[in-house]
Design an enzyme around this catalytic site. Sequence first.
Site, PDB file in Angstrom:
ATOM      1  N   ASP A 165       0.863  -1.194   0.000  1.00 20.60           N
ATOM      2  CA  ASP A 165       0.000   0.000   0.000  1.00 20.60           C
ATOM      3  C   ASP A 165       0.894   1.237   0.000  1.00 20.60           C
ATOM      4  O   ASP A 165       2.036   1.200   0.463  1.00 20.60           O
ATOM      5  CB  ASP A 165      -0.904   0.005   1.249  1.00 20.60           C
ATOM      6  CG  ASP A 165      -2.186   0.806   1.029  1.00 20.60           C
ATOM      7  OD1 ASP A 165      -3.266   0.181   0.942  1.00 20.60           O
ATOM      8  OD2 ASP A 165      -2.113   2.056   0.920  1.00 20.60           O
TER       9      ASP A 165
ATOM     10  N   ASN B 122      -5.382  -4.227  -6.658  1.00 21.75           N
ATOM     11  CA  ASN B 122      -6.622  -3.680  -6.120  1.00 21.75           C
ATOM     12  C   ASN B 122      -6.542  -2.194  -5.754  1.00 21.75           C
ATOM     13  O   ASN B 122      -7.577  -1.536  -5.633  1.00 21.75           O
ATOM     14  CB  ASN B 122      -6.978  -4.528  -4.881  1.00 21.75           C
ATOM     15  CG  ASN B 122      -7.988  -3.886  -3.993  1.00 21.75           C
ATOM     16  OD1 ASN B 122      -9.186  -3.967  -4.268  1.00 21.75           O
ATOM     17  ND2 ASN B 122      -7.533  -3.219  -2.930  1.00 21.75           N
TER      18      ASN B 122
ATOM     19  N   TYR C  80     -12.808   7.742 -13.646  1.00 25.73           N
ATOM     20  CA  TYR C  80     -12.901   6.478 -12.910  1.00 25.73           C
ATOM     21  C   TYR C  80     -13.518   5.393 -13.787  1.00 25.73           C
ATOM     22  O   TYR C  80     -12.998   4.277 -13.874  1.00 25.73           O
ATOM     23  CB  TYR C  80     -13.747   6.702 -11.649  1.00 25.73           C
ATOM     24  CG  TYR C  80     -13.824   5.495 -10.730  1.00 25.73           C
ATOM     25  CD1 TYR C  80     -12.825   5.257  -9.796  1.00 25.73           C
ATOM     26  CD2 TYR C  80     -14.905   4.613 -10.797  1.00 25.73           C
ATOM     27  CE1 TYR C  80     -12.897   4.156  -8.946  1.00 25.73           C
ATOM     28  CE2 TYR C  80     -14.986   3.518  -9.949  1.00 25.73           C
ATOM     29  CZ  TYR C  80     -13.981   3.298  -9.024  1.00 25.73           C
ATOM     30  OH  TYR C  80     -14.054   2.199  -8.182  1.00 25.73           O
TER      31      TYR C  80
ATOM     32  N   LYS D 131     -11.693   1.969 -15.187  1.00 24.29           N
ATOM     33  CA  LYS D 131     -12.172   0.621 -14.829  1.00 24.29           C
ATOM     34  C   LYS D 131     -12.536  -0.182 -16.086  1.00 24.29           C
ATOM     35  O   LYS D 131     -12.329  -1.398 -16.118  1.00 24.29           O
ATOM     36  CB  LYS D 131     -13.354   0.722 -13.862  1.00 24.29           C
ATOM     37  CG  LYS D 131     -12.964   1.272 -12.485  1.00 24.29           C
ATOM     38  CD  LYS D 131     -11.910   0.415 -11.796  1.00 24.29           C
ATOM     39  CE  LYS D 131     -11.622   0.874 -10.366  1.00 24.29           C
ATOM     40  NZ  LYS D 131     -10.602   0.063  -9.698  1.00 24.29           N
TER      41      LYS D 131
ATOM     42  N   ILE E  39     -19.601  -1.154  -2.172  1.00 20.95           N
ATOM     43  CA  ILE E  39     -19.092  -1.954  -1.053  1.00 20.95           C
ATOM     44  C   ILE E  39     -18.765  -1.026   0.115  1.00 20.95           C
ATOM     45  O   ILE E  39     -18.239   0.081  -0.086  1.00 20.95           O
ATOM     46  CB  ILE E  39     -17.817  -2.732  -1.489  1.00 20.95           C
ATOM     47  CG1 ILE E  39     -18.038  -3.492  -2.819  1.00 20.95           C
ATOM     48  CG2 ILE E  39     -17.351  -3.674  -0.379  1.00 20.95           C
ATOM     49  CD1 ILE E  39     -19.104  -4.556  -2.799  1.00 20.95           C
TER      50      ILE E  39
ATOM     51  N   THR F  87     -16.761   0.464   2.348  1.00 20.78           N
ATOM     52  CA  THR F  87     -15.342   0.733   2.612  1.00 20.78           C
ATOM     53  C   THR F  87     -15.151   2.228   2.848  1.00 20.78           C
ATOM     54  O   THR F  87     -16.055   3.024   2.558  1.00 20.78           O
ATOM     55  CB  THR F  87     -14.460   0.335   1.403  1.00 20.78           C
ATOM     56  OG1 THR F  87     -14.693   1.286   0.361  1.00 20.78           O
ATOM     57  CG2 THR F  87     -14.739  -1.070   0.906  1.00 20.78           C
TER      58      THR F  87
HETATM   59  P1  NAD Z   1     -10.159   2.259   0.057  1.00 25.06           P
HETATM   60  O1  NAD Z   1      -9.981   3.711  -0.174  1.00 25.06           O
HETATM   61  O2  NAD Z   1     -10.768   1.776   1.303  1.00 25.06           O
HETATM   62  O3  NAD Z   1      -8.751   1.502  -0.129  1.00 25.06           O
HETATM   63  C1  NAD Z   1      -7.896   1.800  -1.190  1.00 25.06           C
HETATM   64  C2  NAD Z   1      -6.461   1.517  -0.756  1.00 25.06           C
HETATM   65  O4  NAD Z   1      -5.603   1.758  -1.897  1.00 25.06           O
HETATM   66  C3  NAD Z   1      -5.979   2.438   0.370  1.00 25.06           C
HETATM   67  O5  NAD Z   1      -5.367   1.680   1.390  1.00 25.06           O
HETATM   68  C4  NAD Z   1      -4.980   3.360  -0.314  1.00 25.06           C
HETATM   69  O6  NAD Z   1      -3.915   3.781   0.534  1.00 25.06           O
HETATM   70  C5  NAD Z   1      -4.465   2.467  -1.433  1.00 25.06           C
HETATM   71  N1  NAD Z   1      -3.884   3.248  -2.533  1.00 25.06           N
HETATM   72  C6  NAD Z   1      -4.407   4.361  -3.121  1.00 25.06           C
HETATM   73  N2  NAD Z   1      -3.573   4.816  -4.065  1.00 25.06           N
HETATM   74  C7  NAD Z   1      -2.501   3.986  -4.079  1.00 25.06           C
HETATM   75  C8  NAD Z   1      -1.313   3.931  -4.837  1.00 25.06           C
HETATM   76  N3  NAD Z   1      -1.027   4.868  -5.780  1.00 25.06           N
HETATM   77  N4  NAD Z   1      -0.443   2.920  -4.625  1.00 25.06           N
HETATM   78  C9  NAD Z   1      -0.710   1.994  -3.678  1.00 25.06           C
HETATM   79  N5  NAD Z   1      -1.802   2.001  -2.905  1.00 25.06           N
HETATM   80  C10 NAD Z   1      -2.694   2.983  -3.101  1.00 25.06           C
HETATM   81  O7  NAD Z   1     -11.014   1.762  -1.205  1.00 25.06           O
HETATM   82  P2  NAD Z   1     -11.766   0.385  -1.525  1.00 25.06           P
HETATM   83  O8  NAD Z   1     -13.189   0.702  -1.613  1.00 25.06           O
HETATM   84  O9  NAD Z   1     -11.285  -0.733  -0.680  1.00 25.06           O
HETATM   85  O10 NAD Z   1     -11.251   0.200  -3.022  1.00 25.06           O
HETATM   86  C11 NAD Z   1     -10.374  -0.844  -3.426  1.00 25.06           C
HETATM   87  C12 NAD Z   1     -10.544  -1.045  -4.914  1.00 25.06           C
HETATM   88  O11 NAD Z   1     -11.882  -1.446  -5.163  1.00 25.06           O
HETATM   89  C13 NAD Z   1     -10.307   0.205  -5.751  1.00 25.06           C
HETATM   90  O12 NAD Z   1      -9.653  -0.153  -6.945  1.00 25.06           O
HETATM   91  C14 NAD Z   1     -11.715   0.683  -6.049  1.00 25.06           C
HETATM   92  O13 NAD Z   1     -11.767   1.455  -7.228  1.00 25.06           O
HETATM   93  C15 NAD Z   1     -12.429  -0.637  -6.178  1.00 25.06           C
HETATM   94  N6  NAD Z   1     -13.875  -0.611  -6.023  1.00 25.06           N
HETATM   95  C16 NAD Z   1     -14.437  -0.183  -4.857  1.00 25.06           C
HETATM   96  C17 NAD Z   1     -15.819  -0.199  -4.745  1.00 25.06           C
HETATM   97  C18 NAD Z   1     -16.531   0.236  -3.486  1.00 25.06           C
HETATM   98  O14 NAD Z   1     -17.772   0.384  -3.522  1.00 25.06           O
HETATM   99  N7  NAD Z   1     -15.850   0.410  -2.371  1.00 25.06           N
HETATM  100  C19 NAD Z   1     -16.614  -0.638  -5.813  1.00 25.06           C
HETATM  101  C20 NAD Z   1     -15.987  -1.062  -6.978  1.00 25.06           C
HETATM  102  C21 NAD Z   1     -14.613  -1.060  -7.069  1.00 25.06           C
END
Ligand code: NAD
Length: 252
Positions: A37, A90, A156, A160, A189, A191
């Site tokens: 991370d 991710n 975004y 994706k 989700i 988060t």
């Molecule tokens: P989150 O913000 O809780 O976690 C994202 C993590 O990625 C964080 O720990 C952050 O420090 C890390 N990060 C950000 N930029 C970074 C970089 N340049 N290098 C390394 N680490 C980095 O978000 P989440 O909801 O857990 O999202 C995780 C993935 O799931 C993302 O790709 C997001 O687009 C995708 N996603 C999330 C949802 C949702 O509803 N939460 C839905 C679809 C897709």
Amino acid sequence: MDGITDKVALVTGAGSGIGRATAERFAEHGATVAVADADEAAGSETVASIREAGGEASSFAVDVSDEASVREAIAAVTREFGGIDIAHNNAGIEGEGGPIDEQSTENWERVIGVNLTGVFLAMKHEVPALRERGGGAIVNTASVAGLVGAADLTPYYAAKHGVVGLTRSVAVEGAADGIRVNAVCPGVIDTPMIDRFTGGDDDAVEGIVAPQAMKRLGDPREVADAVVWLCSDGASFVTGTALPVDGGYTAQ
Ligand code: NAD
């Protein structure tokens, strides 16, 4: 789960949300987990939670949008754990909202840099590592935003959709080397990313889950279970898919 125990699994964005849940699940199934991370403190929290539960993990700092950082992180994981068998790419950011004529080029480049170039760079450096081990599995976190369009978050959604294309293409390339490549497409989700959208407001949550047939937020562990399955022997003939984990979002 067959095909996970004793494997080395690298998870990016493992300091929070979906990545943390996946890292914990891999460890519960007996994998050694590389928690990667950009936020080192968050990564260390995930490692502590895995170790408290009796699992094995170490934290690695990485900025997935920076090739030197990705190369060094993968080399460091390989040095510490002897190789990589599984990767969950991710890490992601939401970027700023707004219609296309109000989107800044800086925001476009930042979102594409982390969410799309980040997945490209990760796979570019993971594929040789997995090949060294005689094969393996990669899962990229795309989104329902990789399958359908929506207003006001174009960078975004574009990123994706690109992740789905990258996934399918590297799946075709990797098949001869025993490397399976799939994507998960989560719906909404629960988060910190979604907390930033809703501010924890109940009406905002209700609005954001309205497109999901199940009318609730997904739990990060529900995505993690799909990721772990896609990396397991149970999915041995599954490659190049973009699997919705979305409570029926894309069913309608
Ligand atoms: P989150 O913000 O809780 O976690 C994202 C993590 O990625 C964080 O720990 C952050 O420090 C890390 N990060 C950000 N930029 C970074 C970089 N340049 N290098 C390394 N680490 C980095 O978000 P989440 O909801 O857990 O999202 C995780 C993935 O799931 C993302 O790709 C997001 O687009 C995708 N996603 C999330 C949802 C949702 O509803 N939460 C839905 C679809 C897709």
